[in-house]
Design a protein around this motif. Structure first.
Motif, PDB file in Angstrom:
ATOM      1  N   GLY A  11     -15.612  15.933 -24.366  1.00 23.58           N
ATOM      2  CA  GLY A  11     -16.185  16.712 -23.255  1.00 23.58           C
ATOM      3  C   GLY A  11     -17.688  16.533 -23.244  1.00 23.58           C
ATOM      4  O   GLY A  11     -18.374  16.986 -24.159  1.00 23.58           O
ATOM      5  N   GLY A  13     -20.096  17.630 -21.066  1.00 20.43           N
ATOM      6  CA  GLY A  13     -20.854  18.532 -20.179  1.00 20.43           C
ATOM      7  C   GLY A  13     -22.225  18.766 -20.813  1.00 20.43           C
ATOM      8  O   GLY A  13     -22.666  18.003 -21.672  1.00 20.43           O
ATOM      9  N   ARG A  14     -22.894  19.867 -20.405  1.00 22.16           N
ATOM     10  CA  ARG A  14     -24.244  20.106 -20.956  1.00 22.16           C
ATOM     11  C   ARG A  14     -24.195  20.317 -22.460  1.00 22.16           C
ATOM     12  O   ARG A  14     -25.001  19.765 -23.207  1.00 22.16           O
ATOM     13  CB  ARG A  14     -24.890  21.326 -20.279  1.00 22.16           C
ATOM     14  N   PHE A  15     -23.220  21.125 -22.941  1.00 25.76           N
ATOM     15  CA  PHE A  15     -23.137  21.408 -24.382  1.00 25.76           C
ATOM     16  C   PHE A  15     -22.721  20.153 -25.160  1.00 25.76           C
ATOM     17  O   PHE A  15     -23.430  19.699 -26.053  1.00 25.76           O
ATOM     18  CB  PHE A  15     -22.169  22.570 -24.626  1.00 25.76           C
ATOM     19  N   ASP A  34     -14.432  11.491 -22.717  1.00 28.53           N
ATOM     20  CA  ASP A  34     -14.300  12.392 -21.561  1.00 28.53           C
ATOM     21  C   ASP A  34     -13.293  11.763 -20.591  1.00 28.53           C
ATOM     22  O   ASP A  34     -13.112  10.539 -20.588  1.00 28.53           O
ATOM     23  CB  ASP A  34     -15.666  12.556 -20.867  1.00 28.53           C
ATOM     24  N   THR A  35     -12.672  12.607 -19.775  1.00 29.91           N
ATOM     25  CA  THR A  35     -11.758  12.073 -18.755  1.00 29.91           C
ATOM     26  C   THR A  35     -12.547  11.509 -17.574  1.00 29.91           C
ATOM     27  O   THR A  35     -12.013  10.739 -16.784  1.00 29.91           O
ATOM     28  CB  THR A  35     -10.821  13.181 -18.218  1.00 29.91           C
ATOM     29  N   LYS A  39     -19.217  10.295 -16.526  1.00 31.35           N
ATOM     30  CA  LYS A  39     -19.846  10.898 -17.721  1.00 31.35           C
ATOM     31  C   LYS A  39     -19.862   9.895 -18.868  1.00 31.35           C
ATOM     32  O   LYS A  39     -20.840   9.756 -19.589  1.00 31.35           O
ATOM     33  CB  LYS A  39     -19.063  12.137 -18.172  1.00 31.35           C
ATOM     34  N   ALA A  53     -10.812   8.993 -21.890  1.00 34.25           N
ATOM     35  CA  ALA A  53      -9.488   9.352 -22.419  1.00 34.25           C
ATOM     36  C   ALA A  53      -9.248  10.833 -22.171  1.00 34.25           C
ATOM     37  O   ALA A  53     -10.200  11.607 -22.004  1.00 34.25           O
ATOM     38  CB  ALA A  53      -9.413   9.054 -23.916  1.00 34.25           C
ATOM     39  N   ASP A  54      -7.972  11.190 -22.148  1.00 32.28           N
ATOM     40  CA  ASP A  54      -7.596  12.599 -21.995  1.00 32.28           C
ATOM     41  C   ASP A  54      -7.225  13.114 -23.389  1.00 32.28           C
ATOM     42  O   ASP A  54      -6.275  12.620 -24.012  1.00 32.28           O
ATOM     43  CB  ASP A  54      -6.402  12.690 -21.037  1.00 32.28           C
ATOM     44  N   SER A  55      -7.977  14.110 -23.855  1.00 29.88           N
ATOM     45  CA  SER A  55      -7.763  14.585 -25.230  1.00 29.88           C
ATOM     46  C   SER A  55      -6.471  15.384 -25.387  1.00 29.88           C
ATOM     47  O   SER A  55      -6.101  15.753 -26.503  1.00 29.88           O
ATOM     48  CB  SER A  55      -8.953  15.427 -25.688  1.00 29.88           C
ATOM     49  N   ALA A  75     -15.702  20.187 -26.745  1.00 29.96           N
ATOM     50  CA  ALA A  75     -16.668  20.854 -25.860  1.00 29.96           C
ATOM     51  C   ALA A  75     -16.142  20.902 -24.435  1.00 29.96           C
ATOM     52  O   ALA A  75     -16.870  20.659 -23.480  1.00 29.96           O
ATOM     53  CB  ALA A  75     -18.002  20.115 -25.938  1.00 29.96           C
ATOM     54  N   ILE A  76     -14.836  21.194 -24.322  1.00 30.54           N
ATOM     55  CA  ILE A  76     -14.227  21.364 -22.992  1.00 30.54           C
ATOM     56  C   ILE A  76     -14.433  22.821 -22.632  1.00 30.54           C
ATOM     57  O   ILE A  76     -14.072  23.704 -23.416  1.00 30.54           O
ATOM     58  CB  ILE A  76     -12.711  21.058 -23.034  1.00 30.54           C
ATOM     59  N   GLY A  77     -15.005  23.094 -21.458  1.00 37.31           N
ATOM     60  CA  GLY A  77     -15.342  24.481 -21.154  1.00 37.31           C
ATOM     61  C   GLY A  77     -14.324  25.182 -20.291  1.00 37.31           C
ATOM     62  O   GLY A  77     -13.560  26.032 -20.751  1.00 37.31           O
ATOM     63  N   ASP A  78     -14.289  24.796 -19.026  1.00 33.40           N
ATOM     64  CA  ASP A  78     -13.526  25.563 -18.039  1.00 33.40           C
ATOM     65  C   ASP A  78     -12.023  25.539 -18.281  1.00 33.40           C
ATOM     66  O   ASP A  78     -11.342  26.545 -18.085  1.00 33.40           O
ATOM     67  CB  ASP A  78     -13.807  25.025 -16.632  1.00 33.40           C
ATOM     68  N   LYS A 101     -15.825  24.831 -28.763  1.00 36.95           N
ATOM     69  CA  LYS A 101     -16.586  25.765 -27.936  1.00 36.95           C
ATOM     70  C   LYS A 101     -15.601  26.720 -27.254  1.00 36.95           C
ATOM     71  O   LYS A 101     -14.653  26.258 -26.612  1.00 36.95           O
ATOM     72  CB  LYS A 101     -17.369  24.978 -26.889  1.00 36.95           C
ATOM     73  N   ARG A 103     -14.688  29.938 -24.619  1.00 42.87           N
ATOM     74  CA  ARG A 103     -15.138  30.561 -23.374  1.00 42.87           C
ATOM     75  C   ARG A 103     -15.305  32.081 -23.530  1.00 42.87           C
ATOM     76  O   ARG A 103     -16.201  32.685 -22.995  1.00 42.87           O
ATOM     77  CB  ARG A 103     -14.089  30.306 -22.303  1.00 42.87           C
TER      78      ARG A 103
HETATM   79  P1  ATP Z   1     -21.134  22.784 -19.986  1.00 39.91           P
HETATM   80  O1  ATP Z   1     -21.404  24.256 -19.741  1.00 39.91           O
HETATM   81  O2  ATP Z   1     -21.278  22.390 -21.419  1.00 39.91           O
HETATM   82  O3  ATP Z   1     -21.830  21.859 -19.036  1.00 39.91           O
HETATM   83  P2  ATP Z   1     -18.520  23.474 -19.170  1.00 39.91           P
HETATM   84  O4  ATP Z   1     -18.371  24.598 -20.125  1.00 39.91           O
HETATM   85  O5  ATP Z   1     -18.756  23.788 -17.705  1.00 39.91           O
HETATM   86  O6  ATP Z   1     -19.620  22.515 -19.683  1.00 39.91           O
HETATM   87  P3  ATP Z   1     -16.569  21.613 -18.347  1.00 39.91           P
HETATM   88  O7  ATP Z   1     -17.548  20.984 -17.393  1.00 39.91           O
HETATM   89  O8  ATP Z   1     -15.392  22.317 -17.821  1.00 39.91           O
HETATM   90  O9  ATP Z   1     -17.288  22.555 -19.356  1.00 39.91           O
HETATM   91  O10 ATP Z   1     -16.038  20.489 -19.367  1.00 39.91           O
HETATM   92  C1  ATP Z   1     -16.907  19.714 -20.097  1.00 39.91           C
HETATM   93  C2  ATP Z   1     -16.450  18.275 -20.015  1.00 39.91           C
HETATM   94  O11 ATP Z   1     -15.135  18.173 -20.598  1.00 39.91           O
HETATM   95  C3  ATP Z   1     -16.354  17.697 -18.614  1.00 39.91           C
HETATM   96  O12 ATP Z   1     -17.167  16.535 -18.531  1.00 39.91           O
HETATM   97  C4  ATP Z   1     -14.869  17.362 -18.455  1.00 39.91           C
HETATM   98  O13 ATP Z   1     -14.663  16.157 -17.722  1.00 39.91           O
HETATM   99  C5  ATP Z   1     -14.422  17.191 -19.891  1.00 39.91           C
HETATM  100  N1  ATP Z   1     -12.983  17.401 -20.078  1.00 39.91           N
HETATM  101  C6  ATP Z   1     -12.221  18.402 -19.577  1.00 39.91           C
HETATM  102  N2  ATP Z   1     -10.943  18.274 -19.945  1.00 39.91           N
HETATM  103  C7  ATP Z   1     -10.869  17.157 -20.727  1.00 39.91           C
HETATM  104  C8  ATP Z   1      -9.836  16.494 -21.443  1.00 39.91           C
HETATM  105  N3  ATP Z   1      -8.581  16.948 -21.421  1.00 39.91           N
HETATM  106  N4  ATP Z   1     -10.143  15.381 -22.154  1.00 39.91           N
HETATM  107  C9  ATP Z   1     -11.416  14.922 -22.195  1.00 39.91           C
HETATM  108  N5  ATP Z   1     -12.442  15.502 -21.542  1.00 39.91           N
HETATM  109  C10 ATP Z   1     -12.185  16.601 -20.829  1.00 39.91           C
END
Ligand code: ATP
Length: 220
Positions: A11, A13-15, A34-35, A39, A53-55, A75-78, A101, A103
């Motif tokens: 993942g 994202g920012r974190f 990351d998927t 990114k 890749a999809d984790s 570090a997958i958030g949402d 990480k 939520r």
């Molecule tokens: P941040 O606050 O750190 O920017 P976030 O908490 O908003 O991030 P997301 O943007 O939802 O988190 O996810 C972070 C990253 O994880 C994204 O770039 C997303 O593409 C990636 N991601 C989500 N699901 C998967 C997965 N199954 N495998 C790999 N990467 C993934």
């Protein structure tokens, strides 16, 4: 100096992105995953390897040899479901150390139950850190060791200018220890008892939060 390690950051994202860049800056090997292809392309210049890749796909994780890495940061958030499933798969595959990480507190509880070795809340942790620093002008930085104990970086006030560590007798009076003193770019580890403090020296102290507070109130 700590030996360099091999990490996977899932993942970007920012974190996850900032964890990835900092691990590389510190000289570690990092596989960024990351998927989102965009990114992955963005991080290809920072990470040792970057893959789309999809984790949540167990076969993908196994084919990447993820079991052999020292530590994996999720570090997958949402997508909480993806975060939980990824953590479960990583522990089932036999990854030694998984840091995730979270939520919210429910997410945290589930992660602990399924074997996450460390769960972090970057937004709330940083919020607490900033509030602590802003509410106490002497505190430059701190590390929470537990609910009760911390390492705190305090700026020496003019009141203790010229005093030695013997004069202050900190360990006996407050039960806290000065680990190091920073003066500009120099750092004096385990300063000698006759060290003379200058205004704006940074004292790095370890101890019970109440004792550190007493020291600040009575001495600083
Ligand atoms: P941040 O606050 O750190 O920017 P976030 O908490 O908003 O991030 P997301 O943007 O939802 O988190 O996810 C972070 C990253 O994880 C994204 O770039 C997303 O593409 C990636 N991601 C989500 N699901 C998967 C997965 N199954 N495998 C790999 N990467 C993934």
């Amino acid at each position: 100096m700590a030996s360099k390690k091999q990490f996977v950051v899932i993942g970007l994202g920012r974190f996850g992105g900032s964890v990835c860049k900092e691990l590389v800056r510190l000289g570690n090997e990092v596989l960024a995953l990351d998927t989102d292809e965009q990114k992955v392309n963005e991080f290809a210049k920072y990470a040792t390897h970057a893959v789309v890749a999809d984790s949540t796909d167990e076969r993908a994780l196994i084919s990447l040899g993820i079991r052999n890495f020292d530590s994996v940061i999720v570090a997958i958030g949402d997508n909480i479901q993806a975060s939980i499933l990824t953590t479960l798969l990583l522990k089932e595959i036999g990854v030694k150390h998984v840091c995730v990480k979270a939520r919210n507190t429910y997410h945290h509880k589930v992660l602990v139950k399924i074997g996450a070795d460390r769960v972090v809340h970057p937004e709330s942790d940083m919020g607490r850190r900033i509030a602590q620093q802003m509410s106490d002008e002497n505190v430059i930085d701190f590390i929470e060791l537990s609910d009760e104990y911390s390492i705190v970086e305090l700026i020496a006030s003019p009141k203790i200018e010229g005093k030695t560590l013997i004069d202050l007798n900190i360990r006996a009076r407050f039960g806290i220890t000065i680990l190091a003193i920073k003066k500009g770019n120099d750092i004096d580890i385990s300063p000698l008892p006759n060290y003379q403090i200058s205004h704006k020296d940074l004292l790095i102290v370890i101890g019970h939060n109440d004792d550190i507070k007493r020291f600040e109130d009575q001495v600083m």
